[in-house]
Design an enzyme around this catalytic site. Structure first.
Site, PDB file in Angstrom:
ATOM      1  N   MET A 155      95.816 -17.671  67.957  1.00 46.25           N
ATOM      2  CA  MET A 155      97.275 -18.038  68.262  1.00 46.25           C
ATOM      3  C   MET A 155      97.203 -18.707  69.819  1.00 46.25           C
ATOM      4  SD  MET A 155     100.242 -18.788  66.981  1.00 46.25           S
ATOM      5  CE  MET A 155     101.499 -18.145  65.940  1.00 46.25           C
ATOM      6  N   GLY A 156      96.372 -19.559  70.009  1.00 49.95           N
ATOM      7  CA  GLY A 156      96.238 -20.097  71.211  1.00 49.95           C
ATOM      8  C   GLY A 156      97.163 -21.243  71.461  1.00 49.95           C
ATOM      9  N   ARG A 157      96.807 -22.311  72.462  1.00 45.66           N
ATOM     10  CA  ARG A 157      97.516 -23.469  72.401  1.00 45.66           C
ATOM     11  C   ARG A 157      97.737 -24.262  71.050  1.00 45.66           C
ATOM     12  NH1 ARG A 157      95.114 -23.769  77.863  1.00 45.66           N
ATOM     13  NH2 ARG A 157      93.473 -24.002  76.765  1.00 45.66           N
ATOM     14  N   ILE A 158      96.596 -24.642  70.527  1.00 48.30           N
ATOM     15  CA  ILE A 158      96.480 -25.164  69.403  1.00 48.30           C
ATOM     16  C   ILE A 158      97.472 -24.751  68.182  1.00 48.30           C
ATOM     17  CG2 ILE A 158      95.291 -26.796  67.447  1.00 48.30           C
ATOM     18  CD1 ILE A 158      93.300 -27.243  69.814  1.00 48.30           C
ATOM     19  N   THR A 233      90.477 -26.943  61.670  1.00 45.21           N
ATOM     20  CA  THR A 233      90.261 -28.256  62.880  1.00 45.21           C
ATOM     21  C   THR A 233      89.430 -27.666  63.906  1.00 45.21           C
ATOM     22  OG1 THR A 233      92.431 -27.784  63.551  1.00 45.21           O
ATOM     23  CG2 THR A 233      92.149 -29.679  61.993  1.00 45.21           C
ATOM     24  N   ARG A 235      86.084 -25.133  64.345  1.00 44.33           N
ATOM     25  CA  ARG A 235      84.810 -25.504  64.342  1.00 44.33           C
ATOM     26  C   ARG A 235      84.121 -25.240  63.028  1.00 44.33           C
ATOM     27  NH1 ARG A 235      85.329 -28.474  67.943  1.00 44.33           N
ATOM     28  NH2 ARG A 235      84.443 -28.357  69.994  1.00 44.33           N
ATOM     29  N   GLU A 264      77.450 -30.755  61.305  1.00 47.90           N
ATOM     30  CA  GLU A 264      77.972 -32.482  61.466  1.00 47.90           C
ATOM     31  C   GLU A 264      76.751 -33.305  61.790  1.00 47.90           C
ATOM     32  OE1 GLU A 264      81.341 -32.308  63.973  1.00 47.90           O
ATOM     33  OE2 GLU A 264      82.177 -30.543  62.790  1.00 47.90           O
ATOM     34  N   HIS A 282      85.688 -35.123  62.042  1.00 42.86           N
ATOM     35  CA  HIS A 282      85.877 -34.506  63.260  1.00 42.86           C
ATOM     36  C   HIS A 282      86.742 -35.509  64.153  1.00 42.86           C
ATOM     37  CE1 HIS A 282      84.245 -31.347  66.378  1.00 42.86           C
ATOM     38  NE2 HIS A 282      85.389 -31.807  66.706  1.00 42.86           N
ATOM     39  N   ALA A 284      90.146 -34.915  64.961  1.00 36.11           N
ATOM     40  CA  ALA A 284      91.797 -34.230  64.988  1.00 36.11           C
ATOM     41  C   ALA A 284      92.116 -34.524  66.350  1.00 36.11           C
ATOM     42  CB  ALA A 284      91.751 -32.784  64.841  1.00 36.11           C
TER      43      ALA A 284
HETATM   44  C1  DGY Z   1      87.105 -30.384  71.052  1.00 38.43           C
HETATM   45  O1  DGY Z   1      87.612 -31.027  72.017  1.00 38.43           O
HETATM   46  O2  DGY Z   1      86.639 -29.361  71.142  1.00 38.43           O
HETATM   47  C2  DGY Z   1      87.218 -31.335  69.750  1.00 38.43           C
HETATM   48  O3  DGY Z   1      86.575 -30.584  68.764  1.00 38.43           O
HETATM   49  C3  DGY Z   1      86.966 -32.691  69.636  1.00 38.43           C
HETATM   50  O4  DGY Z   1      87.945 -33.173  70.393  1.00 38.43           O
END
Ligand code: DGY
Length: 326
Positions: A155-158, A233, A235, A264, A282, A284
């Site tokens: 539960m960080g920023r994203i 989204t 890793r 990847e 990759h 997002a």
């Molecule tokens: C990040 O910034 O770590 C993303 O995976 C690519 O934008």
């Protein structure tokens, strides 16, 4: 006097203009970037390197870096491509690009959630196939999204931004993290076991490290609901891809939305064959504004470092004390 900076791969031109104003620039403006030996060669005599997530700075590479290098400035929020502790020991600052890609990445995570759960990719393929001959009452039917449980792992920023999008869809939010997080919206902190058992949607937002590698593997996939959707989204290696492909093929879970992969740009062939997996390369954080800001932020971090100031996004500010001649 301008100090030399290496940019390992093509970035947005605004950042290149800025670097030309403040540094003596060595710009590898290709999309292939530099092979490891070429990177070490080109890094010779440089004060900072503006890198991307495809550049590997292992402990071994860092040991071989020219001692002139004072900063590695990643154009990414993730920095699992850089051995930060090896960099710290060598007195190299490492920076990332936090905050600026939060919304764009959360939008995409939610888009994957919706695409996987509403079967958008299958619907698109079916509509294009010419096989749609009549409307039927249960064509491509799914479960609704509102009032179901969205679980955030990390539960960080994203993670928080994805949770907010879920609340907009009247979802119930649960989450797990190393400890409870202070939040300004309703969300329940639960154990990993509870979360896997109870969640309808699971969205991964942890950084990659030894404790999160294969965080979702066979055992976790087996304990999830058969109707669950997994979104990644973060890793690729956070999920055991072979186990996920097996789970999707055997309907242990209903679907997945994946933007990141273990090796990847290779995608596990069995995942490619899963119709219930929505896959993306990759992207997002890939909006023009966000990728431009990420390029600029990395360039600004590099300029701060070469001019002897602390870059605002230093992950290891203590490295400055270990720098040669500090
Ligand atoms: C990040 O910034 O770590 C993303 O995976 C690519 O934008």
């Amino acid at each position: 006097m301008k100090h030399p900076v290496l940019v390992t791969k093509r970035i947005y031109p605004e950042a290149i203009d800025f670097l030309r104003q403040h540094a003596e620039l060595d710009y590898e403006g290709t999309d292939e970037g530099l092979a490891p030996t070429a990177l070490l060669e080109r890094a010779r005599g440089k004060r900072a390197i503006v890198s991307q997530l495809t550049d590997r700075f292992s402990a071994d590479v860092i040991a071989q870096l020219d001692p002139c290098v004072r900063a590695i400035c990643n154009v990414a929020v993730g920095y699992d491509n850089i051995d930060v502790s090896a960099a710290t020991k060598k007195g190299i600052l490492v920076t990332n690009t936090p905050g600026i890609l939060t919304g764009t990445t959360a939008d995409f995570a939610f888009a994957l959630l919706m695409a996987a759960s509403r079967r958008i990719a299958e619907a698109h393929e079916f509509a294009h196939s010419g096989k749609w001959t009549r409307w039927t009452i249960d064509l491509l039917v799914v479960q609704d999204i509102p009032h179901r449980t969205l679980c955030i792992i990390g539960m960080g920023r994203i993670g928080q931004a994805v949770a907010r999008r879920g609340l907009g869809f009247s979802m119930c939010i649960v989450y797990t993290d190393s400890q409870p997080v202070e939040l300004d919206f309703p969300a329940e902190f639960v154990s990993k076991e509870t979360l896997l058992r109870e969640s309808d949607f699971i969205s991964l937002h942890v950084s990659l490290n030894d404790s999160t590698r294969h965080y979702i593997g066979e055992a976790e996939l087996k304990s999830m609901k058969k109707t669950a959707i997994l979104v990644n989204t973060a890793r690729g290696p956070v999920v055991d891809e072979a186990a996920l492909a097996h789970a999707l093929r055997n309907n242990w879970i209903a679907g997945a939305g994946l933007d990141v992969f273990e090796q990847e740009p290779r995608i596990h062939p069995e995942l490619l064959a899963c119709r219930n997996a929505v896959l993306a390369p990759h992207i997002a954080s890939a909006s023009v504004a966000t990728r431009t800001r990420m390029s600029m932020m990395a360039a600004e971090n590099a300029v701060e470092a070469i001019e002897g100031r602390q870059p605002p996004n230093a992950l290891n500010p203590e490295a400055a004390a270990a720098a040669p001649g500090a």
